[in-house]
Enzyme design. Structure first.
Site, mmCIF file in Angstrom:
data_model
loop_
_atom_site.group_PDB
_atom_site.id
_atom_site.type_symbol
_atom_site.label_atom_id
_atom_site.label_comp_id
_atom_site.label_asym_id
_atom_site.label_seq_id
_atom_site.Cartn_x
_atom_site.Cartn_y
_atom_site.Cartn_z
ATOM 1 N N LYS A 146 0.928 -1.524 0.150
ATOM 2 C CA LYS A 146 -0.114 -0.221 -0.269
ATOM 3 C C LYS A 146 0.592 1.107 -0.191
ATOM 4 O O LYS A 146 2.238 1.077 0.967
ATOM 5 C CB LYS A 146 -1.192 -0.283 1.042
ATOM 6 C CG LYS A 146 -0.316 -0.227 2.597
ATOM 7 C CD LYS A 146 -1.171 -0.498 3.565
ATOM 8 C CE LYS A 146 -0.315 -0.501 4.944
ATOM 9 N NZ LYS A 146 -1.308 -1.300 6.158
ATOM 10 N N TYR A 169 16.186 29.457 9.684
ATOM 11 C CA TYR A 169 15.389 30.432 10.333
ATOM 12 C C TYR A 169 15.184 31.261 11.366
ATOM 13 O O TYR A 169 15.255 29.513 12.306
ATOM 14 C CB TYR A 169 13.616 29.824 9.689
ATOM 15 C CG TYR A 169 13.275 29.681 7.842
ATOM 16 C CD1 TYR A 169 13.024 31.351 8.174
ATOM 17 C CD2 TYR A 169 13.617 28.395 7.381
ATOM 18 C CE1 TYR A 169 12.682 31.431 6.496
ATOM 19 C CE2 TYR A 169 13.372 28.995 6.025
ATOM 20 C CZ TYR A 169 12.397 30.376 6.088
ATOM 21 O OH TYR A 169 12.541 30.407 4.569
HETATM 22 C C1 LIG Z 1 -0.273 -2.122 6.538
HETATM 23 C C2 LIG Z 1 -0.639 -3.629 6.847
HETATM 24 C C3 LIG Z 1 -0.485 -4.244 6.947
HETATM 25 C C4 LIG Z 1 1.081 -4.105 7.559
HETATM 26 O O1 LIG Z 1 1.839 -4.157 8.449
HETATM 27 P P1 LIG Z 1 3.202 -4.018 8.568
HETATM 28 O O2 LIG Z 1 3.138 -3.515 9.983
HETATM 29 O O3 LIG Z 1 4.318 -2.801 8.118
HETATM 30 O O4 LIG Z 1 4.185 -5.909 8.514
HETATM 31 C C5 LIG Z 1 -0.818 -5.479 7.501
HETATM 32 N N1 LIG Z 1 -2.210 -5.852 7.908
HETATM 33 C C6 LIG Z 1 -2.732 -4.424 7.228
HETATM 34 C C7 LIG Z 1 -4.250 -4.831 7.813
HETATM 35 C C8 LIG Z 1 -2.200 -3.647 7.251
HETATM 36 O O5 LIG Z 1 -3.161 -2.604 7.480
#
Ligand SMILES: *Cc1c(COP(=O)(O)O)cnc(C)c1O
Length: 345
Positions: A33, A242
């Site tokens: 994702k 800054y």
């Molecule tokens: C993002 C996500 C994962 C992966 O999690 P990590 O901690 O990055 O390994 C797995 N399952 C779901 C439902 C997620 O939202």
């Protein structure tokens, strides 16, 4: 060239996925994702497919459609957000597998795409996505008669192995799914590390594949180098950046490097961050700007062409500590301005 460099080591990425896959007697999926945690879906997904990943997970159907264009037919693409209104065309055309989160989503799915595969997401206590036990018992028999591709839930505290929530969620997930034939999945990276009770038939590693905690043995995947644009000497009493938040107490050589908070080098890291010139640690001076950072290179004999932010000396989690954040946010904040190079393909 003043463009900061982001190098992504696909061999390390593959090795991390392989290590996490080998820790469980289960099929390892791959979570890609958010543009593969900011590292580039079109490079990362084929690398993981080449390493043997056959089931990919994305957050929304649009990401799934893009992933299908990249991977072509074959691998299963599961969508965590399930089947939202307006998604039917994408789900059908890209052959996506929505993880159904509610009775409403189930009805929408069977009405708009009868016979099209789906999975089920259950809420085992995180209260984020998925059906709660009561909703699931109402739907269970009908859903199971359609042979869901996967039944999953997600752990809220898996990066804390001793947290009592882990056992509570495991028990809740078992109560909702024991005796079911469909493959089950409970574990992301943290859950894989919790051990076999948490593995079930499919795992869903994400962050560990990209080199982040809680997978302490991960190989670093992302490397960031920032070119030096200008160097100057400042006298005691002079300030940098800054708001005049840093004042020289001794003669100091200041390098200005070309990157900033627009590149995910979060402003909250100011006054904590450092970069590296070879083996020399160089402190960040004053506030991080949008595109520029002042760095103390007094201790460096010869002015370097670039300084290392992410790489051999410090990880995404080091940066996250400075920012009061997590490696996930560092990676997904890196942004589009870097010159990206992929190695180890
Ligand atoms: C993002 C996500 C994962 C992966 O999690 P990590 O901690 O990055 O390994 C797995 N399952 C779901 C439902 C997620 O939202």
């Amino acid at each position: 060239m003043a463009q900061a460099r982001l190098t992504i080591d696909l061999a390390a990425l593959r090795a991390n996925w392989r290590s996490l896959a080998d820790m469980a007697q289960a099929e390892a999926g791959a979570v890609v994702k958010a543009d593969a945690y900011g590292l580039g879906l079109s490079q990362v997904a084929p690398a993981l497919a080449a390493e043997g990943a056959r089931r990919f997970f994305v957050a929304i159907a649009e990401e799934g459609a893009e992933l299908r264009r990249i991977l072509g037919p074959g691998p299963e693409i599961c969508v965590f957000s399930g089947h939202m209104a307006g998604d039917a065309g994408l789900i059908r055309d890209a052959q996506l597998t929505p993880m159904i989160n509610s009775i409403d989503q189930m009805l929408r799915h069977v009405e708009s795409l009868p016979g099209h595969g789906f999975g089920i997401q259950l809420d085992s206590g995180m209260n984020r996505l998925g059906m709660e036990p009561a909703e699931w018992s109402a739907l269970r028999d009908i859903a199971l008669s359609q042979h869901p591709a996967l039944i999953m839930s997600h752990l809220a505290c898996a990066d804390e192995p001793d947290h009592p929530m882990n056992a509570r969620q495991l028990q809740a997930f078992r109560q909702m799914t024991d005796g079911i034939e469909a493959p089950r999945s409970l574990s992301a990276t943290g859950g894989v590390l919790l051990g076999p009770d948490f593995h079930f038939e499919v795992t869903r590693p994400g962050i560990g594949v990209y080199g982040g905690l809680p997978f302490v043995d991960a190989r670093p995947v992302a490397f960031v180098d920032l070119p030096v644009i200008q160097v100057r000497d400042v006298e005691p009493g002079e300030t940098v950046g800054y708001g005049n938040t840093w004042t020289a107490e001794r003669p100091t050589r200041v390098a200005t490097v070309a990157a900033g908070y627009a590149d995910g080098i979060l402003r909250t890291m100011s006054h904590k961050a450092h970069l590296w010139a070879g083996e020399t640690r160089c402190e960040v001076l004053g506030r991080i700007s949008m595109d520029l950072i002042g760095v103390d290179v007094t201790a460096v004999a010869e002015t370097p062409e670039s300084l290392e932010l992410l790489g051999r000396h410090q990880s995404v989690d080091t940066l996250a500590d400075w920012a009061g954040s997590i490696g996930y946010e560092i990676l997904t904040s890196l942004g589009a301005r870097y010159a990206r190079t992929y190695t180890g393909a």
